[in-house]
Each structure stands twice: as C-alpha cells, then as structure tokens.
Design a protein around this motif. Structure first.
Motif, PDB file in Angstrom:
ATOM      1  N   LEU A 164     103.079 124.504  17.023  1.00 17.82           N
ATOM      2  CA  LEU A 164     102.658 125.481  18.030  1.00 17.82           C
ATOM      3  C   LEU A 164     102.778 126.877  17.416  1.00 17.82           C
ATOM      4  O   LEU A 164     103.585 127.076  16.483  1.00 17.82           O
ATOM      5  N   ALA A 165     102.032 127.840  17.923  1.00 16.39           N
ATOM      6  CA  ALA A 165     102.076 129.191  17.329  1.00 16.39           C
ATOM      7  C   ALA A 165     103.503 129.751  17.331  1.00 16.39           C
ATOM      8  O   ALA A 165     103.938 130.384  16.359  1.00 16.39           O
ATOM      9  N   THR A 166     104.240 129.496  18.403  1.00 15.70           N
ATOM     10  CA  THR A 166     105.615 130.028  18.470  1.00 15.70           C
ATOM     11  C   THR A 166     106.504 129.335  17.428  1.00 15.70           C
ATOM     12  O   THR A 166     107.354 129.973  16.808  1.00 15.70           O
ATOM     13  N   LEU A 191      94.328 123.694  26.758  1.00 10.46           N
ATOM     14  CA  LEU A 191      93.419 124.816  26.520  1.00 10.46           C
ATOM     15  C   LEU A 191      93.938 126.065  27.212  1.00 10.46           C
ATOM     16  O   LEU A 191      94.293 126.016  28.392  1.00 10.46           O
ATOM     17  N   GLY A 192      93.961 127.153  26.490  1.00  9.98           N
ATOM     18  CA  GLY A 192      94.372 128.411  27.111  1.00  9.98           C
ATOM     19  C   GLY A 192      94.415 129.481  26.044  1.00  9.98           C
ATOM     20  O   GLY A 192      94.612 129.182  24.863  1.00  9.98           O
ATOM     21  N   TYR A 193      94.192 130.729  26.443  1.00 12.09           N
ATOM     22  CA  TYR A 193      94.315 131.825  25.477  1.00 12.09           C
ATOM     23  C   TYR A 193      95.770 131.899  25.028  1.00 12.09           C
ATOM     24  O   TYR A 193      96.674 131.618  25.823  1.00 12.09           O
ATOM     25  N   TYR A 198     101.482 130.834  25.278  1.00  8.45           N
ATOM     26  CA  TYR A 198     102.721 130.967  24.516  1.00  8.45           C
ATOM     27  C   TYR A 198     103.748 131.896  25.133  1.00  8.45           C
ATOM     28  O   TYR A 198     104.886 131.912  24.703  1.00  8.45           O
ATOM     29  N   ASP A 199     103.354 132.677  26.111  1.00  2.92           N
ATOM     30  CA  ASP A 199     104.353 133.516  26.773  1.00  2.92           C
ATOM     31  C   ASP A 199     105.106 132.608  27.749  1.00  2.92           C
ATOM     32  O   ASP A 199     104.532 132.120  28.721  1.00  2.92           O
ATOM     33  N   PRO A 200     106.418 132.352  27.487  1.00  2.00           N
ATOM     34  CA  PRO A 200     107.134 131.359  28.310  1.00  2.00           C
ATOM     35  C   PRO A 200     107.165 131.726  29.790  1.00  2.00           C
ATOM     36  O   PRO A 200     107.173 130.849  30.648  1.00  2.00           O
ATOM     37  N   TYR A 201     107.180 133.023  30.090  1.00  2.00           N
ATOM     38  CA  TYR A 201     107.213 133.419  31.503  1.00  2.00           C
ATOM     39  C   TYR A 201     105.855 133.140  32.151  1.00  2.00           C
ATOM     40  O   TYR A 201     105.771 132.591  33.241  1.00  2.00           O
ATOM     41  N   VAL A 202     104.797 133.494  31.435  1.00  2.00           N
ATOM     42  CA  VAL A 202     103.455 133.359  32.005  1.00  2.00           C
ATOM     43  C   VAL A 202     103.100 131.886  32.218  1.00  2.00           C
ATOM     44  O   VAL A 202     102.619 131.491  33.279  1.00  2.00           O
ATOM     45  N   LEU A 207     104.450 124.385  27.308  1.00  2.00           N
ATOM     46  CA  LEU A 207     104.398 123.672  26.024  1.00  2.00           C
ATOM     47  C   LEU A 207     105.756 123.071  25.681  1.00  2.00           C
ATOM     48  O   LEU A 207     105.841 121.952  25.164  1.00  2.00           O
ATOM     49  N   THR A 208     106.836 123.802  25.980  1.00  2.00           N
ATOM     50  CA  THR A 208     108.176 123.244  25.746  1.00  2.00           C
ATOM     51  C   THR A 208     108.387 122.038  26.646  1.00  2.00           C
ATOM     52  O   THR A 208     108.979 121.034  26.236  1.00  2.00           O
TER      53      THR A 208
END
Ligand code: SF4
Length: 326
Positions: A164-166, A191-193, A198-202, A207-208
C-alpha cells in the motif's frame, strides 16, 4: 528554515519526492498533523460549502501549518502528468484558493506548476521557480531533484510489488521492513483517490481493516501505468481527468482479473468525476458478475457503520466462494 507540507491530496502519492527534495536543499520538512475532526472542521470553516470534501480537508491542513508557524507552505499547482490529459480543475485552482482565502499567506506559498508527460515530476519546469524563490543554487537544486526522483521511483516500485502507498512510504523512511504479509484467498479491488483511501481519518482506515481481516487488496497505484493507459485507450470515451481515468481503467482491470472477487469504491461527497465513474462501474458489475459496493465519505461519516458494511461485503464474498467450492 521550515517548509510545511499539508497532509492532504497528493501528499499520499508524492511525499517521498517532496520530503527528500526539500531536505536535500537544507529545509526542515514539517507535515501538518494527521487529519482529525478539528482539522476537518477548520477546513469546512475556511471553504465554500459546494467544494468536495478532500479540498475542504486540505484547507484544514493549511490552517494547521499556519498554526505551526512554518516559513513556507508547499502547495503545487498540478496541471498535468500525462500528455493531453489534465487534473480535475480543483487541483489547478488550489493555490489561488489558498492565497485569496488567507490574508498575508501569499509570500509564504511555494506553488510550482507541475506539468509533465509522465507521473515522474522531476522534470517539471516549475521546480526551477522554486529554486529561484528559495535562493538555491543550480548545482544543489539539481542534486536535490535527482535524489528526490530516486526516492519516488523506489516508492512507486514498492507499490507495484503490492505494498500500500502508506506501507511503501514507511519502508522508504525506515519505519517498516520490506515484507508483504501473507494474505488469504479473498482479493478486493479497492478504488479511490489516494487522498481518500490512505488518510486513515477520511477512509476510517479501511485498508488496515482489510489487512487485519486477511483480505488481499489491489489498488490502482499497484498497476502499471502503461497497462491502465492501454485499457482506457480501448474505450469509446474516457473521463478527462488523469486520476479519474486511472481509477476507471483499474476498475475494468479488476473486473477482468480472475483473482479479484469484488470491488469497493471509496468516494468523497461532492466529487463530480466520481459520480460518473462510480455509476458506470456499478452498472458494469452485473455484466462481470462481481459484487460492487460504494463507500461514500462526508464530513460526518460514522466508523461503526462502515465497519459493519465492509464486514458484510467480505462475508458475502466468502459465502459465494464457499458455495462455488473455490
Ligand atoms: S477529483 Fe473529485 S475529490 Fe478529487 S479534487 Fe476533484 S472533485 Fe475533489
């Protein structure tokens, strides 16, 4: 000197470049704090109501950096990273939005225009303006660009290996080993920007959650750009904007990929391009006989609700596979 990088939008794709670039030029890189309710509220307060949630959140991160009293704030104007294709107009207008909104911020802003023919932004002419503005010599600047490019290329190669990017960023900055955890026999195309996923709050750390459930995840940035471009070139019409097109073709590639069992589309309230892409891919799910679910995020999303929906989606796929004896 401190330069602030807002943890929003393409931070989730280019941070390995930006951090190395500025550090090599002798700056202390400060990122805004991770997204919190307070940052979202600040962003909402400093935006027009009609704008999409990721831009509102970005505004909140700018407020956070102003509070941290950095000397500069980096807000690139992303125009194009692909020949003949462009970014969603909100990216192009972002520096103007910020400089007109916050009094006196203009001379703190570092806002190069990024216009290149590929994702690799090292050749963007806009960086020359950065060197000029910050008083950096050509030699130091060229060296910084080279190192930044190497860091970003390594990041991209890790993503294409399935990180993943993170996770890839953590590997680059020495916080994680280069080991991909063993995964179970369910694969979801998510799928998603990048700024939504990747913003855990958003994304409420979707993903986690998948990693913890043992679900294998494929995202668009794990795919080769050439393959994504090839897929979209066979379509009658594309979606105009580079990242929307990539999600669109990744969606089709996931539908066509025998290993992918279903697709989840994470979208933010107020995104015009996503309204089209999500609807088209949802219609296609019947044709490809793969389940499709939309997760829409707004300023008030509730985590429990998401957890329940995601678990139910995964359970449904497991039951379907068990029935087929897969
Ligand atoms: S693509 Fe959608 S979410 Fe991204 S900036 Fe444009 S409108 Fe906002």
């Amino acid at each position: 000197m401190k330069i602030g990088i807002p943890q929003g939008l393409l931070h989730w794709y280019y941070y390995p470049f930006w951090k190395v670039y500025f550090e090599q030029m002798g700056f202390e890189v400060i990122t805004s704090s991770s997204t919190t309710k307070e940052i979202v509220d600040q962003g909402v307060k400093h935006s027009v109501p009609e704008i999409c949630v990721p831009i509102k959140i970005f505004m909140g991160h700018v407020v956070n950096l102003l509070e941290q009293e950095v000397d500069y704030i980096f807000v690139p104007r992303f125009e194009s990273i692909e020949k003949g294709k462009y970014f969603c107009p909100k990216f192009m207008g972002l520096p103007d939005l910020i400089r007109h909104y916050f009094d006196g911020v203009e001379n703190k802003l570092v806002m190069p225009t990024i216009k290149t023919k590929t994702d690799n932004i090292a050749n963007a002419k806009g960086f020359k303006e950065v060197a000029k503005q910050l008083g950096i010599s050509r030699q130091v600047h060229n060296k910084a660009l080279k190192k930044a490019e190497a860091s970003w290329l390594e990041f991209r190669s890790l993503c294409k290996k399935g990180f993943l990017a993170t996770e890839a960023m953590d590997i680059i900055f020495g916080k994680k080993e280069r080991v991909l955890k063993g995964q179970k026999n369910i694969t979801l195309g998510v799928l998603g920007y990048v700024y939504n996923l990747y913003d855990p709050y958003v994304s409420m750390d979707i993903l986690t959650k998948f990693r913890e459930m043992g679900v294998n995840v494929k995202t668009f940035e794990m795919e080769e750009e050439t393959l994504l471009n090839q897929r979209i070139s066979h379509m009658d019409k594309d979606l105009f904007w580079t990242f929307s097109n990539r999600l669109f073709s990744a969606g089709y590639r996931f539908y066509e990929h025998p290993e992918v069992d279903g697709i989840i589309h994470v979208t933010a309230f107020g995104c015009g391009p996503d309204a089209m892409l999500g609807k088209i891919l949802e219609y296609e799910s019947e044709k490809y006989k793969k389940p499709f679910m939309t997760v829409r995020i707004d300023e008030h999303s509730g985590e429990n609700h998401l957890q329940t929906r995601v678990e139910a989606f995964v359970d449904m796929i497991i039951r379907k596979k068990d029935k087929r004896g897969a």
